[in-house]
Design a protein around this motif. Structure first.
Motif, mmCIF file in Angstrom:
data_model
loop_
_atom_site.group_PDB
_atom_site.id
_atom_site.type_symbol
_atom_site.label_atom_id
_atom_site.label_comp_id
_atom_site.label_asym_id
_atom_site.label_seq_id
_atom_site.Cartn_x
_atom_site.Cartn_y
_atom_site.Cartn_z
ATOM 1 N N PRO A 75 18.548 -0.030 13.955
ATOM 2 C CA PRO A 75 18.698 1.390 13.603
ATOM 3 C C PRO A 75 17.484 1.918 12.868
ATOM 4 C CG PRO A 75 20.032 0.002 12.166
ATOM 5 C CD PRO A 75 19.487 -0.894 13.232
ATOM 6 N N ARG A 76 17.133 3.148 13.172
ATOM 7 C CA ARG A 76 16.033 3.822 12.500
ATOM 8 C C ARG A 76 16.565 4.831 11.493
ATOM 9 N NH1 ARG A 76 14.534 0.448 16.622
ATOM 10 N NH2 ARG A 76 12.423 0.828 17.387
ATOM 11 N N LEU A 77 15.773 5.077 10.477
ATOM 12 C CA LEU A 77 16.012 6.161 9.534
ATOM 13 C C LEU A 77 14.816 7.098 9.570
ATOM 14 C CD1 LEU A 77 17.439 4.148 6.484
ATOM 15 C CD2 LEU A 77 18.743 5.577 8.074
ATOM 16 N N THR A 78 14.969 8.248 8.948
ATOM 17 C CA THR A 78 13.908 9.256 8.907
ATOM 18 C C THR A 78 13.199 9.205 7.560
ATOM 19 O OG1 THR A 78 15.030 10.742 10.451
ATOM 20 C CG2 THR A 78 13.455 11.751 8.930
ATOM 21 N N TRP A 79 11.866 9.228 7.598
ATOM 22 C CA TRP A 79 11.143 9.291 6.341
ATOM 23 C C TRP A 79 11.426 10.630 5.660
ATOM 24 C CZ3 TRP A 79 5.546 10.883 5.194
ATOM 25 C CH2 TRP A 79 5.263 10.644 3.838
ATOM 26 N N SER A 80 11.778 10.556 4.391
ATOM 27 C CA SER A 80 12.145 11.754 3.630
ATOM 28 C C SER A 80 10.952 12.609 3.247
ATOM 29 C CB SER A 80 12.867 11.338 2.342
ATOM 30 O OG SER A 80 11.954 10.674 1.468
ATOM 31 N N CYS A 81 9.741 12.146 3.522
ATOM 32 C CA CYS A 81 8.497 12.792 3.072
ATOM 33 C C CYS A 81 8.302 12.656 1.567
ATOM 34 C CB CYS A 81 8.421 14.245 3.502
ATOM 35 S SG CYS A 81 8.409 14.450 5.296
ATOM 36 N N LEU A 82 8.882 11.609 0.995
ATOM 37 C CA LEU A 82 8.678 11.224 -0.398
ATOM 38 C C LEU A 82 8.239 9.766 -0.411
ATOM 39 C CD1 LEU A 82 12.006 12.644 -1.863
ATOM 40 C CD2 LEU A 82 9.763 13.739 -1.998
ATOM 41 N N GLY A 83 7.212 9.454 -1.196
ATOM 42 C CA GLY A 83 6.752 8.077 -1.221
ATOM 43 C C GLY A 83 5.730 7.812 -2.303
ATOM 44 N N ASP A 118 0.820 -1.204 0.000
ATOM 45 C CA ASP A 118 0.000 0.000 0.000
ATOM 46 C C ASP A 118 0.856 1.258 0.000
ATOM 47 O OD1 ASP A 118 -2.326 -1.411 -0.035
ATOM 48 O OD2 ASP A 118 -2.821 -1.104 2.075
ATOM 49 N N GLY A 119 2.158 1.106 0.254
ATOM 50 C CA GLY A 119 3.029 2.279 0.276
ATOM 51 C C GLY A 119 4.489 1.896 0.143
ATOM 52 N N ARG A 120 5.294 2.823 -0.322
ATOM 53 C CA ARG A 120 6.750 2.680 -0.371
ATOM 54 C C ARG A 120 7.355 4.008 0.046
ATOM 55 N NH1 ARG A 120 10.880 -0.384 -2.127
ATOM 56 N NH2 ARG A 120 9.494 -1.976 -2.947
ATOM 57 N N LEU A 121 8.230 3.958 1.041
ATOM 58 C CA LEU A 121 8.860 5.160 1.578
ATOM 59 C C LEU A 121 10.332 5.215 1.192
ATOM 60 C CD1 LEU A 121 7.541 5.051 5.264
ATOM 61 C CD2 LEU A 121 6.383 5.968 3.241
ATOM 62 N N TRP A 122 10.830 6.427 0.956
ATOM 63 C CA TRP A 122 12.272 6.637 0.822
ATOM 64 C C TRP A 122 12.756 7.260 2.130
ATOM 65 C CZ3 TRP A 122 9.322 5.806 -3.296
ATOM 66 C CH2 TRP A 122 9.879 5.101 -4.368
ATOM 67 N N MET A 123 13.803 6.659 2.701
ATOM 68 C CA MET A 123 14.287 7.018 4.026
ATOM 69 C C MET A 123 15.666 7.666 3.940
ATOM 70 S SD MET A 123 11.710 5.672 5.723
ATOM 71 C CE MET A 123 12.284 5.695 7.418
ATOM 72 N N VAL A 124 15.931 8.610 4.836
ATOM 73 C CA VAL A 124 17.210 9.317 4.850
ATOM 74 C C VAL A 124 17.839 9.213 6.236
ATOM 75 C CG1 VAL A 124 16.552 10.926 3.025
ATOM 76 C CG2 VAL A 124 16.083 11.526 5.419
ATOM 77 N N PHE A 159 11.496 4.938 11.259
ATOM 78 C CA PHE A 159 11.233 3.525 11.030
ATOM 79 C C PHE A 159 12.529 2.768 10.781
ATOM 80 C CE2 PHE A 159 7.486 5.740 9.110
ATOM 81 C CZ PHE A 159 6.587 5.431 10.119
ATOM 82 N N ALA A 160 12.501 1.482 11.104
ATOM 83 C CA ALA A 160 13.554 0.557 10.714
ATOM 84 C C ALA A 160 13.143 -0.130 9.413
ATOM 85 C CB ALA A 160 13.787 -0.477 11.813
ATOM 86 N N ILE A 161 14.098 -0.800 8.769
ATOM 87 C CA ILE A 161 13.834 -1.548 7.548
ATOM 88 C C ILE A 161 14.298 -2.982 7.780
ATOM 89 C CG2 ILE A 161 14.239 -1.719 5.064
ATOM 90 C CD1 ILE A 161 14.998 1.236 5.062
ATOM 91 N N ASP A 162 13.403 -3.965 7.533
ATOM 92 C CA ASP A 162 13.782 -5.353 7.769
ATOM 93 C C ASP A 162 14.468 -5.955 6.544
ATOM 94 O OD1 ASP A 162 11.844 -6.164 5.922
ATOM 95 O OD2 ASP A 162 10.468 -6.973 7.422
ATOM 96 N N ALA A 163 14.847 -7.211 6.634
ATOM 97 C CA ALA A 163 15.609 -7.861 5.565
ATOM 98 C C ALA A 163 14.809 -8.009 4.278
ATOM 99 C CB ALA A 163 16.080 -9.243 6.044
ATOM 100 N N GLN A 164 13.495 -7.950 4.376
ATOM 101 C CA GLN A 164 12.640 -8.042 3.186
ATOM 102 C C GLN A 164 12.325 -6.679 2.576
ATOM 103 O OE1 GLN A 164 11.775 -9.974 6.119
ATOM 104 N NE2 GLN A 164 13.087 -11.465 5.078
ATOM 105 N N GLY A 165 12.911 -5.621 3.152
ATOM 106 C CA GLY A 165 12.660 -4.286 2.627
ATOM 107 C C GLY A 165 11.340 -3.698 3.067
ATOM 108 N N LEU A 166 10.815 -4.144 4.204
ATOM 109 C CA LEU A 166 9.571 -3.614 4.744
ATOM 110 C C LEU A 166 9.858 -2.723 5.944
ATOM 111 C CD1 LEU A 166 7.348 -6.825 4.581
ATOM 112 C CD2 LEU A 166 7.310 -4.866 3.008
ATOM 113 N N ALA A 167 9.034 -1.702 6.120
ATOM 114 C CA ALA A 167 9.198 -0.773 7.233
ATOM 115 C C ALA A 167 8.728 -1.422 8.536
ATOM 116 C CB ALA A 167 8.407 0.498 6.974
#
Length: 238
Positions: A174-182, A137-143, A154-162
């Motif tokens: 480790p967490r990353l910050t959502w870039s506000c692009l998705g 339902d969504g894909r985020l780019w994280m910075v 959010f963290a990212i798991d081995a399957q590329g899910l948030a």
């Protein structure tokens, strides 16, 4: 594929600059901040862009026109007359769904107008893959986390899910910050009440709980243009 640029915020931290000019229309390196997104979306093949507005909403069409100068069609979703004012991020997307779905599209880009990401590509192939994926339902780019948001989102798991603290993220991950692009599917917002303020975090947590939110790291330049000082630094850059 269509897009919505979220531009309805008051920009309180940017005052006094935003007392007379909406933050997305403040100049960054010679052009309005929002125009960087518009031009990048056009380069990625997007031809219809919705802009939700509230504060000083009349300035957006007056400044940007109908979008023809950028090779796109601009559509404005005005929240200035809503009883409670601006509808927050998810509430604004819910109100704009008829514009985003016009022509049959069920997925779309989302970009916040107050981030500066000059190297980001709104990649048409990535958008097509996302649209065709029945799981997501969504894909985020994280910075990388910034000093003003050191804990990230959010963290990212081995399957590329948030993953979030509520849904599966271990304390040591480790967490990353959502870039506000998705990228998002319209169905994520269908059940929201029309005309009510709802934050996007509510929808993101729902998607994470269903393992329907993908995430990936973005390593290019990124700035949350949240204060006059950050804006000044961008405009002093060579």
């Amino acid at each position: 594929m269509r897009a919505i640029i979220l531009a309805a915020g008051r920009g309180e931290r940017m005052r006094p600059l935003t007392d007379t000019t909406p933050k997305p229309l403040l100049l960054v390196q010679g052009k309005p901040l929002i125009v960087w997104h518009i031009e990048a979306l056009a380069a990625g093949g997007v031809r219809d862009i919705v802009i939700n507005t509230a504060w000083l909403s009349e300035q957006f069409p007056a400044t940007l026109g109908d979008g023809s100068r950028y090779g796109v069609r601009l559509h404005f979703s005005d929240e200035s007359r809503e009883p409670g004012g601006a509808l927050e991020t998810a509430g604004g997307i819910r109100k704009a769904l008829p514009l985003l779905r016009d022509g049959g599209a069920e997925s779309f880009w989302v970009a916040s107008a107050d981030v500066f990401v000059p190297g980001f590509r709104f990649d048409a192939e990535a958008a097509a893959r996302f649209a065709a994926d029945p799981q997501l339902d969504g894909r985020l780019w994280m910075v990388a986390n910034s000093p003003h948001h050191p804990s990230g989102d959010f963290a990212i798991d081995a399957q590329g899910l948030a993953l979030s603290e509520r849904h599966g993220a271990a304390p040591e991950q480790p967490r990353l910050t959502w870039s506000c692009l998705g990228l998002f599917k319209a169905r994520l917002f269908d059940a929201l009440p029309l005309g009510q303020a709802v934050r996007l975090r509510h929808c993101l947590e729902d998607a994470i709980g269903r393992r329907a939110l993908a995430a990936e790291a973005y390593h290019g330049a990124w700035t949350d243009v949240g204060t006059p000082e950050r804006l000044a630094r961008l405009n002093q850059a060579p």
